[in-house]
Structures are given as structure tokens and as C-alpha cells.
Design an enzyme around this catalytic site. Structure first.
Site, mmCIF file in Angstrom:
data_model
loop_
_atom_site.group_PDB
_atom_site.id
_atom_site.type_symbol
_atom_site.label_atom_id
_atom_site.label_comp_id
_atom_site.label_asym_id
_atom_site.label_seq_id
_atom_site.Cartn_x
_atom_site.Cartn_y
_atom_site.Cartn_z
ATOM 1 N N LEU A 84 0.810 -1.226 0.000
ATOM 2 C CA LEU A 84 0.000 0.000 0.000
ATOM 3 C C LEU A 84 0.841 1.273 0.000
ATOM 4 C CD1 LEU A 84 -2.776 -1.053 2.536
ATOM 5 C CD2 LEU A 84 -3.005 -0.808 0.064
ATOM 6 N N ARG A 85 2.167 1.113 -0.085
ATOM 7 C CA ARG A 85 3.014 2.315 -0.070
ATOM 8 C C ARG A 85 2.685 3.250 -1.227
ATOM 9 N NH1 ARG A 85 7.754 -0.746 1.444
ATOM 10 N NH2 ARG A 85 8.137 -0.426 3.659
ATOM 11 N N GLY A 86 2.406 2.682 -2.385
ATOM 12 C CA GLY A 86 2.095 3.511 -3.558
ATOM 13 C C GLY A 86 0.874 4.376 -3.336
#
Length: 350
Positions: free
Chosen positions: A285-287
Site C-alpha cells: 500500500l506504499r504507492g
């Protein structure tokens, strides 16, 4: 913004021609350090380190505890060393000074001890005190840590840097003795892709990825050469000619930081960002998180309180291109792939 005679003159940020993608990524990280740093990849001689040093010169002074090796913030416990916290608990006077935000260069041959700091075990055992010699991470707290040729750095050291950047703390352990100190910094790495790529799991830890290329337009090339020549002939008068634009941008950064907490992004746009990430098969979920943060920082920079789809369109390639799975047969630039997917989901941007 003027530099004193004793200091090395720094090329003004507002005088840098071209490389808009790199400049934008750096500005957004300064407005919101939680974006997670920038990886700048590109040809040699494209002004990567010049631009990073120019950025530091723009930044406002900060309050630090005097004679503290960790640049402790006298008003924020998150950025304080344990010694300063103890002084506050004991209600001792804390001497405060103002200083420029520091930029720490990490040399390629640096050892882990030089980066993280060392514990003097003999002193700890004989005198019963935690004798700690701070390293580069201590000096970089509340500043910028710049790693040139990051793709040539030992993988273990890169892991150490990224862990500290993510957690905001550096911990050194030796023979059962453990010392921690704050290490909150903006991590900026640069490199030339011809000299080797970073491992995908390390690339993913950088918030943004900016590509720089050699300028092809002859007019722009002449302009860049002229600018450099004028600067080298008389750095002080060249800097003075950009004094107003430098001060204006510095003020814009300060106001953008103050505005950041008020920026809104609609639920519909957040859903679309996540849909783009999911359809591009971005791991984790970093993006999603970085794209939210970067879009808000851009809205703040543009003096708005609401994120627009155009903000998202501008920052998304920077936030996602290094997180896409590489297809060796795919010739299209990964940033263009991101923009194509954006257009499918958000529609065309005017």
C-alpha cells in the site's frame, strides 16, 4: 539566502534550468518529509547533486538544542534525544539556538560504525556510563541525508538507512548495551542506471523516483552552460541576481508546510488512486499512501486547499513508476504506463 565569504557558494535553486521532475519531487518532500524521500536516477552530469545542495540552501532555519549532537527539537519530543528529555523532566534550562537545516553527504566507503555511531564499550564497563560516539544518522536528524551513487552502496548499509528513515530512530547495540536516538531525515539517493539498479524491495522504500535525462534542446544547453559560466566567474553577484526569486520560493515552502494539514482530497479521488495502484499490480500500500501525500503537498505548493485530479496526474508517475513489476520485453517508460492507466480511470485531464 546570500552565502558568506567563508562558505562555499551554492548555485541558486531558482537558477537551475530544466529537470522539472527532479525539482518538483525534492520540493514536495521538503513540504511533507513523510512522503519518504526521493531516488533520482539519470545520466552523469545532469545536475543531480547541484540541485540537492541548492535545495538545502532554500530551507528555513530551525531551532535546536545548543551543543546537542542530534539537532534535538526543543519543542517536539519526537525529535529529542533522551538526554534532552531528561533535562526537560528535571526542569533544567534548555539553551536553544537557530541553525540552518543540515545536509549530510554519505561517502561511498562509509562503514556501519561511521553511519550509525559507536559505543565505547570500555568506558561503558569501567565508568558505568553509556559512552556513545554519534554517527552520520545523528547529524542528519531533522535534515537531509544525501547518498550519491546509492546503487553502488552496500545493500546492508542501504537497509540500515531505509530502516532509520522509516522508523525515525537509530538504535546501536553492542554486547548487551543499546542506545537509541532520533533520526528523522529526508533520504535522497541518486545514481546512474548504467552502474546497476537497486533491488526492487529497496527501490520501493523510496517515496518518489525522479528520472533525469541529458537536455537535448540546443537552446537550453547553451542557457545551462551560460548560467554555469556566470556563476563560476562571480558566484556572489550571480546569487544576488536570484535573491528575490530564492526568497519568494523559500517563503512559498514555509507557507505550503503550514497549509499542508488543511489540504483535503475527496473520497472518490482516493478510491481512484487505489484503483490505479491495484490495476497496475503495485505490491503493498506504499504507492497509495505516497500518492495521497504527494498530491496534498502539490496542492499546498499551488496555494490550494483541495487536491485536483491534475495534481494526482502530475505526482503519480513519480510515486509509482519504481513500484511496477519490470517486464523485460516492455519498451514503454513505466511513467507513461502510469499515466495511461490514470487516463483510463480518471478520464482525460484538461
Amino acid at each position: 539566502m546570500s552565502s558568506t565569504k567563508s562558505e562555499r557558494a551554492v548555485f541558486p535553486f531558482t537558477a537551475i534550468v530544466g529537470q522539472e521532475e527532479m525539482k518538483l519531487a525534492l520540493l514536495l518532500n521538503v513540504i511533507d518529509p513523510k512522503i519518504g524521500g526521493v531516488m533520482i536516477m539519470g545520466d552523469r552530469g545532469t545536475g543531480k547533486s547541484t540541485t540537492v545542495r541548492a535545495l538545502v540552501d532554500l530551507l528555513p532555519e530551525i531551532e535546536v538544542v545548543a551543543n546537542d549532537p542530534f539537532n534535538s527539537d526543543p519543542n517536539n519530543p519526537q525529535f529529542m534525544s533522551n538526554e534532552v528529555r531528561d533535562m526537560i523532566e528535571k526542569k533544567q534550562d534548555i539553551p536553544v539556538v537557530k541553525t540552518k537545516i543540515s545536509m549530510v553527504d554519505l561517502p561511498l566507503g562509509a562503514t556501519e560504525d561511521r553511519v550509525c555511531g559507536t559505543i565505547d564499550l570500555e568506558k561503558a564497563l569501567t565508568e558505568g556510563v553509556k559512552a556513545f560516539e554519534p554517527g552520520l544518522l545523528a547529524k542528519a536528524n531533522r535534515g537531509i541525508l544525501y547518498v550519491d551513487e546509492v546503487n553502488l552502496l552496500d545493500d546492508h548499509l542501504v537497509d540500515v538507512l531505509l530502516d532509520a528513515a522509516a522508523s525515525g530512530w537509530n538504535t546501536v547495540e553492542r554486547e548487551g548495551i543499546s542506545i537509541s536516538h532520533p533520526a528523522r531525515f529526508i533520504l535522497i539517493g541518486s545514481g546512474n542506471p548504467e552502474e546497476g539498479e537497486l533491488r526492487p524491495q529497496l527501490l520501493d522504500r523510496f517515496g518518489m523516483h525522479a528520472k533525469v535525462t541529458t537536455v537535448k534542446d540546443p537552446e537550453l544547453r547553451v542557457q545551462i552552460v551560460d548560467q554555469r559560466s556566470k556563476f563560476e566567474e562571480d558566484p556572489e553577484s550571480f546569487r544576488q541576481s536570484y535573491e528575490t526569486s530564492q526568497q519568494n520560493l523559500s517563503q512559498q515552502i514555509k507557507e505550503s508546510r503550514d497549509r499542508l494539514s488543511k489540504i483535503a482530497i475527496s473520497h472518490e479521488d482516493r478510491l481512484r488512486i487505489s484503483q490505479v495502484c491495484a490495476e497496475l499490480d503495485v505490491d503493498g500500500l506504499r504507492g497509495d499512501i505516497v500518492t495521497h501525500r504527494a498530491a496534498k503537498a502539490l496542492a499546498a505548493l499551488k496555494n490550494r486547499l483541495q487536491v485536483t485530479p491534475k495534481d494526482i496526474f502530475i505526482v503519480m508517475p513519480l510515486c509509482l513508476r519504481h513500484r511496477l513489476r519490470k517486464d523485460p520485453l516492455e519498451s514503454i517508460d513505466s511513467g507513461l504506463l502510469v499515466q495511461e492507466k490514470f487516463s483510463q480511470i480518471f478520464g482525460l485531464i484538461s
